[in-house]
Structures are given as structure tokens and as C-alpha cells.
Design a protein around this motif. Structure first.
Motif, short mmCIF file in Angstrom:
data_model
loop_
_atom_site.label_atom_id
_atom_site.label_comp_id
_atom_site.label_asym_id
_atom_site.label_seq_id
_atom_site.Cartn_x
_atom_site.Cartn_y
_atom_site.Cartn_z
N ALA A 45 27.22 -11.74 2.04
CA ALA A 45 28.43 -11.35 2.55
C ALA A 45 27.72 -11.07 4.31
O ALA A 45 27.44 -10.93 4.19
N SER A 46 29.34 -11.47 5.05
CA SER A 46 29.42 -10.99 6.42
C SER A 46 29.67 -9.90 6.41
O SER A 46 30.03 -8.96 5.77
N GLU A 47 29.37 -9.18 8.03
CA GLU A 47 30.04 -8.09 8.59
C GLU A 47 31.42 -8.71 8.79
O GLU A 47 31.70 -8.84 10.02
N ASP A 65 33.35 -9.15 12.51
CA ASP A 65 33.20 -7.90 13.41
C ASP A 65 31.39 -9.19 13.91
O ASP A 65 30.77 -9.51 13.34
N ARG A 66 31.67 -9.67 14.68
CA ARG A 66 30.72 -11.06 15.12
C ARG A 66 29.66 -10.35 15.72
O ARG A 66 28.38 -10.82 15.05
N GLU A 67 29.00 -9.09 16.39
CA GLU A 67 27.68 -8.26 16.87
C GLU A 67 27.27 -7.92 15.34
O GLU A 67 25.84 -8.50 15.29
N LYS A 68 28.00 -7.45 14.36
CA LYS A 68 27.62 -6.67 13.40
C LYS A 68 26.86 -7.89 12.46
O LYS A 68 26.15 -7.75 11.65
N SER A 69 27.79 -9.16 12.45
CA SER A 69 27.73 -9.63 11.67
C SER A 69 26.02 -11.07 12.33
O SER A 69 25.22 -11.44 11.39
N THR A 70 26.02 -11.07 13.78
CA THR A 70 24.71 -11.97 14.38
C THR A 70 23.41 -10.35 14.24
O THR A 70 22.39 -10.83 13.85
N SER A 80 31.15 -19.97 7.68
CA SER A 80 31.47 -18.72 8.57
C SER A 80 30.80 -17.84 8.60
O SER A 80 31.25 -16.79 8.29
N PHE A 81 30.00 -17.90 8.51
CA PHE A 81 28.71 -16.71 8.36
C PHE A 81 29.51 -15.04 9.83
O PHE A 81 29.28 -14.33 9.07
N ILE A 82 29.40 -16.18 10.69
CA ILE A 82 30.00 -14.98 11.79
C ILE A 82 31.01 -15.91 12.32
O ILE A 82 31.26 -17.12 12.56
N PRO A 83 32.18 -15.04 12.02
CA PRO A 83 32.28 -14.02 11.76
C PRO A 83 32.10 -12.95 10.60
O PRO A 83 33.26 -12.46 9.26
#
Length: 348
Positions: free
Chosen positions: A16-18, A21-26, A49-52
Motif C-alpha cells: 500500500a502507498s502512504e 502523500d508524495r514524500e512519505k510514499s517516496t 500509481s504507487f506514488i501518491p
């Protein structure tokens, strides 16, 4: 002695992604790349689309209710010239692995559902934008075009990929086959979480059928990679306790050989990284039976036309101008002296 065929260790990240939240997913993506690289993975694939994160609200909310979520989605999307892309590249370089990352890409005022391809030296070497967003996905993503039909010739093989329902576009799949694809990254969201019964199986069965068929029909390895849903997603959507709409879990990930058989998985519901060895010589044995874009093709009867051109919304002819006539001479304001000695400006 003849040619030899490598064995490539591949990793599929079922996670799962964060969410939004681009920065936390990264951050999470970089940690997972590091983990897979430490296990010797030479190729690491991430979900759609894992990020975000995948916009699950398009299936559960009206457009009006989803508008604030879209605004957050837009703000957390990924531009190619960005710190997010540089960080993923740096993680790929540190791991010594090729990485295929699903992102929502922002280009001007439009978002695209994209796969970004990174080399083992960290260079961004390719991008595929989903050619046609599926159903209500068209409310958040634009369409790709001919330049997004991509197969990359790399040190570990010819890499290509499609996103989700693109796997029902037989001509798109055949285009990749005709370009010599050897390893295919099939990226999807964990849509099977949009059902109350985790054993209903419909979406997982569709995914399995699409992935295994492309493996055999294209004589390619398929890294089928899906996300799953966590409590964070459900909380953000405001759908706690509404499992008839969305639940925790979902997804179906696997590595499939060119014979259509499983190399690793399938795995569902919980976060994990699947690993599998891709013995590239297996492709030779399947090509012996049915080289779909070679000796098993019938171009005298059926042939594919592929347009690789970009489709810009504007085409420039001539040079841009101010809109004034070319020989127009603007009257310059004249400076006059006022009685008190201060300068004033008057028209000509």
C-alpha cells in the motif's frame, strides 16, 4: 559455444502507498527498493500509481465529494524534473537494480497514470503513460499517445509494460510483442478491495487471466504487481466500517513465465515482496512453438499499424508575435517639463 541466456532475479512489490502523500510514499518506495536490492533483485516492479496512491474515491464517491481528494491528489502528484524522481533514481543506483515505478505524473494542468523506468545506474530511461484511462478514471487522468508505447532494450532484457485494463487492448499488447518485449510489467491497483467478500474472486480472476495470457501470447515474462488497501486509505476516504464499499487488503501479484506458469505467487491481501528467477532461455522454447510476431504471424492477412507520434494540442507554424502589424510603430510617450520643473508624460 553459442549464445548464453542470463537468469534475472526479479522482485514484485505488493504494498500500500502512504496514501496521498508524495514524500512519505517516496520514502516507503526507497525503503522497499533497498530491501529488494539487498536480496539481490536486479529488477523491482511497483503497482499502479504507487506514488501518491491510487484514487479509489472515483469508485466510491460522487465527483463533488471527490473534488477535495482530487485537489490533494494533484498537489502530491509527480513531475519528471523533481526531487521525487531523483530520489527513486538514487535508490535504484544504490540497489544496483532496474526499477519500474507507478506514479501519477503531473504535466501542466493534467495528470497522467504513468510507469517510470529507471536503470541500475539511477537514470530515468523511459516512461509509459496509460493510453486510455478506464471508465471513471477519466475524471482524474488524461490519455497517453503514440510516444508512450515503449519497449526498452536494457542489459537485463527488453522491458515493457501496460497498466491495468490496457491488458484488454489486444493491439497495444501486440505492439509490445512486435517490439521484442521479453519482460512485461503489468501494474494494477488493488481493486479487489472494493468488494465485501475477499473470496469473490472476480477481479483477481480477471487479472490472473490477463497476465497469464499475455505471458504466453507474447512469449514474455510477466511481473504482475498490484497494490493493497490499508486503514489509512479507508480513513482518508471517510469510509470506516463500510466494507460493502471498500475493505482492508486486496490485490493479486505474481511472476509468470512465458509458458503461462507461475514463477512466484500469486499473493493477495497482505504486504510482501515476491521474488523470482527469470530464466531467459525459457523464452526460446516458447518461441519455438509460437513466435507471435515472427514465424507464427500472418502479415498477409493481419497486420498492426502503430503510430508512435506524439499528439500535441497545438502545432506551431511561424513565429509567435505580439498580435500587432509587423510595420506598426508605437508612439513613444513624450516627456514635458511642468511649470514646477517636474517632468510629466504626455501622449504623442
Amino acid at each position: 559455444m553459442g549464445d548464453s541466456y542470463p537468469v534475472i532475479k526479479a522482485a514484485v512489490v505488493h504494498a500500500a502507498s502512504e496514501f496521498l502523500d508524495r514524500e512519505k510514499s517516496t520514502d516507503k518506495a526507497c525503503r522497499l527498493i533497498e530491501e529488494a536490492g539487498a536480496q539481490g533483485a536486479q529488477l523491482i516492479a511497483f503497482p499502479e500509481s504507487f506514488i501518491p496512491g491510487y484514487p479509489f474515491w472515483i469508485w466510491t464517491h460522487t465527483p463533488t465529494r471527490g473534488a477535495p481528494l482530487f485537489a490533494e491528489f494533484f498537489a502530491n502528484s509527480v513531475e519528471l524534473d523533481s526531487d521525487c524522481v531523483r530520489r527513486i533514481g538514487a535508490a535504484a543506483r544504490k540497489a544496483g537494480a532496474y526499477v519500474v515505478m507507478g506514479v501519477t505524473e503531473r504535466d501542466g494542468g493534467t495528470l497522467y497514470n504513468s510507469q517510470l523506468y529507471f536503470s541500475d545506474t539511477g537514470e530515468l530511461i523511459g516512461r509509459h503513460r496509460k493510453l486510455q484511462p478506464t471508465h471513471v478514471e477519466r475524471t482524474v487522468w488524461g490519455r497517453g499517445d503514440g510516444k508512450d508505447v515503449v519497449v526498452l532494450d536494457t542489459a537485463i532484457g527488453k522491458l515493457g509494460g501496460l497498466i491495468c485494463w490496457e491488458h484488454t487492448m489486444d493491439l497495444a499488447r501486440y505492439a509490445l510483442t512486435s517490439m521484442g518485449e521479453q519482460i512485461h510489467i503489468a501494474a494494477w491497483p488493488g481493486i479487489s478491495a472494493l468488494t465485501h467478500d475477499p473470496n469473490s474472486g472476480f477481479f483477481n480472476d480477471v487479472t490472473a487471466s490477463a497476465a497469464r495470457h499475455h505471458a504466453l501470447a507474447g512469449q514474455t515474462f510477466v511481473l504482475n504487481v498490484q497494490s493493497c488497501v490499508n486503514e489509512q486509505v479507508i480513513e482518508k476516504l471517510g469510509l470506516q466500517g463500510q466494507e460493502d464499499m471498500i475493505r482492508v487488503g486486496g490485490g493479486w501479484s505474481a511472476i509468470i513465465g512465458p509458458n503461462g506458469l507461475f514463477v512466484a505467487g500469486p499473493h493477495t491481501e497482505t504486504e510482501t515482496i515476491l521474488y523470482g528467477d527469470l530464466d531467459m532461455q525459457q523464452i526460446v522454447y516458447i518461441k519455438y512453438i509460437c513466435d507471435s510476431a515472427g514465424h507464427y504471424a500472418r502479415p498477409d492477412v493481419l497486420r498492426l499499424l502503430t503510430n508512435f507520434d506524439a499528439q500535441p494540442v497545438a502545432e506551431q507554424v511561424g513565429e509567435p508575435s505580439s498580435g500587432l502589424p509587423a510595420d506598426f510603430k508605437s508612439a513613444k510617450p513624450q516627456r514635458e517639463e511642468s511649470p514646477d520643473g517636474e517632468g510629466t508624460v504626455s501622449g504623442g
